[in-house]
Design an enzyme around this catalytic site. Structure first.
Site, PDB file in Angstrom:
ATOM      1  N   VAL A   1       1.634  18.501   8.253  1.00 43.32           N
ATOM      2  CA  VAL A   1       2.373  18.391   6.985  1.00 43.32           C
ATOM      3  C   VAL A   1       3.242  19.634   6.775  1.00 43.32           C
ATOM      4  O   VAL A   1       3.574  19.990   5.656  1.00 43.32           O
ATOM      5  CB  VAL A   1       1.420  18.179   5.776  1.00 43.32           C
ATOM      6  CG1 VAL A   1       0.801  16.788   5.815  1.00 43.32           C
ATOM      7  CG2 VAL A   1       0.335  19.238   5.724  1.00 43.32           C
TER       8      VAL A   1
ATOM      9  N   ARG B   1      -0.140  14.558  13.314  1.00 43.74           N
ATOM     10  CA  ARG B   1       0.334  14.348  11.944  1.00 43.74           C
ATOM     11  C   ARG B   1       0.273  15.586  11.049  1.00 43.74           C
ATOM     12  O   ARG B   1      -0.451  15.622  10.057  1.00 43.74           O
ATOM     13  CB  ARG B   1      -0.417  13.184  11.294  1.00 43.74           C
ATOM     14  CG  ARG B   1      -0.224  11.890  12.039  1.00 43.74           C
ATOM     15  CD  ARG B   1      -0.838  10.726  11.337  1.00 43.74           C
ATOM     16  NE  ARG B   1       0.005  10.195  10.294  1.00 43.74           N
ATOM     17  CZ  ARG B   1      -0.301   9.103   9.604  1.00 43.74           C
ATOM     18  NH1 ARG B   1      -1.409   8.469   9.832  1.00 43.74           N
ATOM     19  NH2 ARG B   1       0.519   8.651   8.674  1.00 43.74           N
TER      20      ARG B   1
ATOM     21  N   ASP C   1       4.553   0.825  12.134  1.00 47.57           N
ATOM     22  CA  ASP C   1       3.403   0.120  11.555  1.00 47.57           C
ATOM     23  C   ASP C   1       3.329  -1.345  11.981  1.00 47.57           C
ATOM     24  O   ASP C   1       2.382  -2.050  11.621  1.00 47.57           O
ATOM     25  CB  ASP C   1       3.437   0.209  10.023  1.00 47.57           C
ATOM     26  CG  ASP C   1       2.998   1.587   9.528  1.00 47.57           C
ATOM     27  OD1 ASP C   1       2.557   2.404  10.343  1.00 47.57           O
ATOM     28  OD2 ASP C   1       3.125   1.846   8.309  1.00 47.57           O
TER      29      ASP C   1
ATOM     30  N   LEU D   1       6.310  20.149   7.239  1.00 47.25           N
ATOM     31  CA  LEU D   1       7.625  19.937   6.618  1.00 47.25           C
ATOM     32  C   LEU D   1       7.527  19.832   5.098  1.00 47.25           C
ATOM     33  O   LEU D   1       8.422  20.272   4.377  1.00 47.25           O
ATOM     34  CB  LEU D   1       8.298  18.688   7.206  1.00 47.25           C
ATOM     35  CG  LEU D   1       8.526  18.743   8.723  1.00 47.25           C
ATOM     36  CD1 LEU D   1       9.060  17.408   9.227  1.00 47.25           C
ATOM     37  CD2 LEU D   1       9.487  19.871   9.091  1.00 47.25           C
TER      38      LEU D   1
ATOM     39  N   LYS E   1       0.833  -1.210   0.000  1.00 54.29           N
ATOM     40  CA  LYS E   1       0.000   0.000   0.000  1.00 54.29           C
ATOM     41  C   LYS E   1       0.865   1.255   0.000  1.00 54.29           C
ATOM     42  O   LYS E   1       0.648   2.177  -0.782  1.00 54.29           O
ATOM     43  CB  LYS E   1      -0.904  -0.013   1.246  1.00 54.29           C
ATOM     44  CG  LYS E   1      -1.591   1.308   1.520  1.00 54.29           C
ATOM     45  CD  LYS E   1      -2.488   1.244   2.749  1.00 54.29           C
ATOM     46  CE  LYS E   1      -1.802   1.570   4.054  1.00 54.29           C
ATOM     47  NZ  LYS E   1      -1.480   2.987   4.263  1.00 54.29           N
ATOM     48  N   ASN E   2       1.856   1.283   0.895  1.00 60.77           N
ATOM     49  CA  ASN E   2       2.640   2.514   1.062  1.00 60.77           C
ATOM     50  C   ASN E   2       3.622   2.763  -0.078  1.00 60.77           C
ATOM     51  O   ASN E   2       4.286   3.799  -0.113  1.00 60.77           O
ATOM     52  CB  ASN E   2       3.382   2.509   2.403  1.00 60.77           C
ATOM     53  CG  ASN E   2       2.423   2.780   3.551  1.00 60.77           C
ATOM     54  OD1 ASN E   2       1.247   3.046   3.333  1.00 60.77           O
ATOM     55  ND2 ASN E   2       2.935   2.715   4.782  1.00 60.77           N
TER      56      ASN E   2
ATOM     57  N   ARG F   1      -4.988  10.407   4.635  1.00 58.31           N
ATOM     58  CA  ARG F   1      -3.973  11.445   4.769  1.00 58.31           C
ATOM     59  C   ARG F   1      -2.924  11.402   3.661  1.00 58.31           C
ATOM     60  O   ARG F   1      -2.350  12.424   3.295  1.00 58.31           O
ATOM     61  CB  ARG F   1      -3.273  11.300   6.113  1.00 58.31           C
ATOM     62  CG  ARG F   1      -4.183  11.430   7.294  1.00 58.31           C
ATOM     63  CD  ARG F   1      -3.364  11.328   8.539  1.00 58.31           C
ATOM     64  NE  ARG F   1      -2.179  12.146   8.388  1.00 58.31           N
ATOM     65  CZ  ARG F   1      -2.131  13.433   8.602  1.00 58.31           C
ATOM     66  NH1 ARG F   1      -3.195  14.077   9.001  1.00 58.31           N
ATOM     67  NH2 ARG F   1      -1.019  14.100   8.422  1.00 58.31           N
TER      68      ARG F   1
ATOM     69  N   CYS G   1      -5.492  12.607  13.124  1.00 57.28           N
ATOM     70  CA  CYS G   1      -6.106  11.278  13.028  1.00 57.28           C
ATOM     71  C   CYS G   1      -5.895  10.540  14.336  1.00 57.28           C
ATOM     72  O   CYS G   1      -5.255  11.059  15.252  1.00 57.28           O
ATOM     73  CB  CYS G   1      -5.569  10.494  11.847  1.00 57.28           C
ATOM     74  SG  CYS G   1      -3.923   9.874  12.086  1.00 57.28           S
TER      75      CYS G   1
ATOM     76  N   ARG H   1      -8.843  -0.729   4.745  1.00 58.07           N
ATOM     77  CA  ARG H   1      -8.052   0.343   4.132  1.00 58.07           C
ATOM     78  C   ARG H   1      -6.677  -0.184   3.720  1.00 58.07           C
ATOM     79  O   ARG H   1      -6.082   0.313   2.771  1.00 58.07           O
ATOM     80  CB  ARG H   1      -7.835   1.489   5.145  1.00 58.07           C
ATOM     81  CG  ARG H   1      -9.005   2.426   5.285  1.00 58.07           C
ATOM     82  CD  ARG H   1      -8.600   3.608   6.136  1.00 58.07           C
ATOM     83  NE  ARG H   1      -7.235   3.989   5.808  1.00 58.07           N
ATOM     84  CZ  ARG H   1      -6.314   4.403   6.679  1.00 58.07           C
ATOM     85  NH1 ARG H   1      -6.613   4.519   7.948  1.00 58.07           N
ATOM     86  NH2 ARG H   1      -5.115   4.709   6.288  1.00 58.07           N
TER      87      ARG H   1
HETATM   88  C1  UD1 Z   1       4.163   7.086   6.521  1.00 60.74           C
HETATM   89  C2  UD1 Z   1       3.356   5.830   6.275  1.00 60.74           C
HETATM   90  C3  UD1 Z   1       2.750   5.321   7.586  1.00 60.74           C
HETATM   91  C4  UD1 Z   1       3.847   5.149   8.638  1.00 60.74           C
HETATM   92  C5  UD1 Z   1       4.675   6.418   8.774  1.00 60.74           C
HETATM   93  C6  UD1 Z   1       5.875   6.240   9.686  1.00 60.74           C
HETATM   94  C7  UD1 Z   1       2.585   6.123   4.002  1.00 60.74           C
HETATM   95  C8  UD1 Z   1       1.439   6.399   3.082  1.00 60.74           C
HETATM   96  N1  UD1 Z   1       2.303   6.138   5.309  1.00 60.74           N
HETATM   97  O1  UD1 Z   1       3.255   8.084   6.996  1.00 60.74           O
HETATM   98  O2  UD1 Z   1       2.115   4.074   7.328  1.00 60.74           O
HETATM   99  O3  UD1 Z   1       3.248   4.871   9.885  1.00 60.74           O
HETATM  100  O4  UD1 Z   1       5.179   6.822   7.483  1.00 60.74           O
HETATM  101  O5  UD1 Z   1       6.671   5.222   9.246  1.00 60.74           O
HETATM  102  O6  UD1 Z   1       3.675   5.874   3.568  1.00 60.74           O
HETATM  103  N2  UD1 Z   1       5.763  15.019  10.798  1.00 60.74           N
HETATM  104  C9  UD1 Z   1       5.758  16.373  11.081  1.00 60.74           C
HETATM  105  N3  UD1 Z   1       5.587  17.242  10.029  1.00 60.74           N
HETATM  106  C10 UD1 Z   1       5.457  16.839   8.743  1.00 60.74           C
HETATM  107  C11 UD1 Z   1       5.488  15.461   8.464  1.00 60.74           C
HETATM  108  C12 UD1 Z   1       5.641  14.558   9.512  1.00 60.74           C
HETATM  109  O7  UD1 Z   1       5.857  16.785  12.225  1.00 60.74           O
HETATM  110  O8  UD1 Z   1       5.316  17.691   7.853  1.00 60.74           O
HETATM  111  C13 UD1 Z   1       5.915  14.028  11.899  1.00 60.74           C
HETATM  112  C14 UD1 Z   1       4.682  13.144  12.075  1.00 60.74           C
HETATM  113  O9  UD1 Z   1       3.694  13.755  12.862  1.00 60.74           O
HETATM  114  C15 UD1 Z   1       5.281  11.914  12.727  1.00 60.74           C
HETATM  115  C16 UD1 Z   1       6.670  11.825  12.082  1.00 60.74           C
HETATM  116  O10 UD1 Z   1       6.931  13.123  11.552  1.00 60.74           O
HETATM  117  O11 UD1 Z   1       5.409  12.107  14.101  1.00 60.74           O
HETATM  118  C17 UD1 Z   1       6.802  10.806  10.980  1.00 60.74           C
HETATM  119  O12 UD1 Z   1       5.717  10.919  10.093  1.00 60.74           O
HETATM  120  P1  UD1 Z   1       5.817  10.596   8.548  1.00 60.74           P
HETATM  121  O13 UD1 Z   1       7.020   9.775   8.259  1.00 60.74           O
HETATM  122  O14 UD1 Z   1       5.654  11.860   7.774  1.00 60.74           O
HETATM  123  O15 UD1 Z   1       4.529   9.707   8.325  1.00 60.74           O
HETATM  124  P2  UD1 Z   1       3.682   9.620   7.006  1.00 60.74           P
HETATM  125  O16 UD1 Z   1       4.583   9.883   5.851  1.00 60.74           O
HETATM  126  O17 UD1 Z   1       2.431  10.394   7.139  1.00 60.74           O
END
Ligand code: UD1
Length: 418
Positions: free
Chosen positions: A124, A122, A305, A126, A22-23, A93, A117, A397
């Site tokens: 975005v 979570r 995960d 960054l 999926k990812n 997301r 969520c 999902r």
């Molecule tokens: C992806 C995976 C998800 C997995 C996660 C961590 C996909 C579609 N989903 O989610 O299954 O659990 O990686 O391995 O690939 N953060 C910020 N600001 C940002 C972005 C992230 O503070 O702009 C924080 C998040 O809140 C979290 C950490 O960084 O605490 C890591 O998150 P991130 O790696 O971005 O997770 P996803 O990419 O959403």
């Protein structure tokens, strides 16, 4: 709504084929926005998150067709559209993954800001900061990320936190930017590598994927390509957790062994005997799981995960284990439900202390997020008597035919309407 009814206490046995990841499929489906044309994609799993992504792509002028032999045909047709609506983004997301490609190819993106969520805030921020650094003009207004640019410019992006989809978004945007982008503190996840392979097939110039520094030299145009998505290391790990909890012998086929080192090490510590080949694993569990400690970390560390599934196994271990969650602040929603089945777990800050019990007992439990759902199913498979797992739309999902695959492994599990 549907629920799973599980009669626990049966050992698992048989073969199971792991589906496409999926990812990996989600960013690859977003990357089709970077070039017009026809794509034949293999191994795209049939999941709710994937159909949400395909719907989102449709609203962005991309059509798709599911063919036999597991091939999804994608056609990018209308390059004028640029809005990812709240209605779709709020359900998934990962929709944020269209931001980089839209901006790079169409010069315009309006993407609903994903909300919080169940597992944490979570943000975005960054993704947005990095794209601004590449020259995009971005405002967040009325719940939308409103982004414009003439041409993105290569830049040095140093992520404060390792972010998987953030790294992917910037890698895609940088593929069509002017000049070279260096992504520092990049995510090293296998799915990032898979996306880089796909982009390279499209003509992108990328080096360093799978390490902490990725370099992308922008090109003026990319082309459509055919590709087979990697298989799902988390699904594979989930089946290992299931057999570790119930006991028995299973064989995983199509298994992305290369991407599972930390998970395999942990299961080996627990006492799961594994015969590992290039793309299959025979796993045998013939004793009580040994208590182990685990801390979730970005890849190559133990994946967040897999945290909930491992906890289900630890509820039946021979001692005391500590599981520390470092990635998400609130990813322990499964704890109170596992306790309803007799688990002995205490939470302290970001850690769960689990004392292994001799048995779990079947109960009615409620799934709160995707991996928590898998954890409850695993606990129910190992518990004495009947369990009912409610709200399984979370499970659908991210796991393709989970109940069907478990039935083929001799589990007593059925799907019923609520
Ligand atoms: C992806 C995976 C998800 C997995 C996660 C961590 C996909 C579609 N989903 O989610 O299954 O659990 O990686 O391995 O690939 N953060 C910020 N600001 C940002 C972005 C992230 O503070 O702009 C924080 C998040 O809140 C979290 C950490 O960084 O605490 C890591 O998150 P991130 O790696 O971005 O997770 P996803 O990419 O959403």
């Amino acid at each position: 709504m549907e629920k799973l009814v599980i009669n626990g206490g049966k050992k698992l046995s048989g073969d199971v084929k792991i589906s496409g990841a999926k990812n990996s499929a989600l960013p690859i489906l977003s990357a089709v926005l970077l070039a017009e044309g026809k794509y034949l994609l293999q191994n795209i799993p049939q999941l709710k998150d994937i159909s949400t992504m395909l719907k989102l792509l449709e609203t962005l002028g991309v059509s798709s067709l599911q063919k036999e032999n597991d091939v999804t045909v994608i056609n990018t047709e209308n390059l004028e559209l640029f809005t990812a609506d709240y209605e779709l983004v709020r359900t998934m997301r990962a929709s944020i993954l269209v931001l980089g490609p839209l901006l790079a190819k169409r010069g315009r993106a309006k993407v609903s800001l994903p909300g919080g969520c169940a597992i944490g805030e979570r943000p975005v921020d960054l993704h947005i900061k990095a794209l601004k650094q590449m020259g995009a003009d971005i405002e967040v207004e009325h719940g939308y990320i409103n982004a414009k640019c003439n041409k993105l410019k290569g830049s040095i992006i140093n992520f404060d936190i390792v972010t998987v989809t953030g790294t992917e978004n910037i890698m895609m945007a940088a593929a069509l930017a002017e000049g070279t982008t260096v992504i520092k503190n990049a995510a090293q996840e296998p799915e990032v590598i898979d996306l880089a392979r796909f982009l390279k097939g499209m003509g992108a110039k990328i080096t360093g994927e799978g390490t902490k520094t990725i370099e992308v030299e922008g090109v003026s145009e990319l082309k459509s390509v055919d590709y087979s998505v990697m298989t799902d290391r988390i699904e594979a790990g989930t089946f290992l957790a299931a057999v570790a909890a119930t006991g028995g012998k299973i064989k995983l086929l199509n298994c992305p062994v290369w991407a599972m080192t930390s998970v395999l090490e942990k299961f080996s510590e627990i006492g799961l005997k594994m015969e590992v080949s290039e793309d299959s694993i025979v796993a045998v569990m013939d004793k009580k799981p040994k208590a182990v400690d685990v801390t979730t970390l970005p890849y190559p560390g133990f994946p967040t995960d897999m945290q909930a599934q491992l906890m289900a196994v630890m509820t039946l271990s021979d001692g005391l284990s500590v599981i520390t969650e470092n990635i998400f602040e609130n990813r322990f929603m499964h704890v109170s439900e596992l306790k309803r089945m007799g688990a002995n777990i205490k939470l302290k800050d970001r850690s769960a202390v689990i004392k292994g019990e001799d048995k779990l007992t079947g109960a009615q439990v409620m799934a709160s997020d995707l991996r928590a759902s898998a954890s409850l199913v695993i606990a129910a498979l190992a518990a004495e008597g009947e369990s009912q797992v409610h709200r399984i739309y979370h499970l659908d999902r991210g796991y393709e035919k989970f109940d069907e695959k478990l039935r083929a492994l001799s589990a007593d599990i059925r799907r019923e309407r609520e």
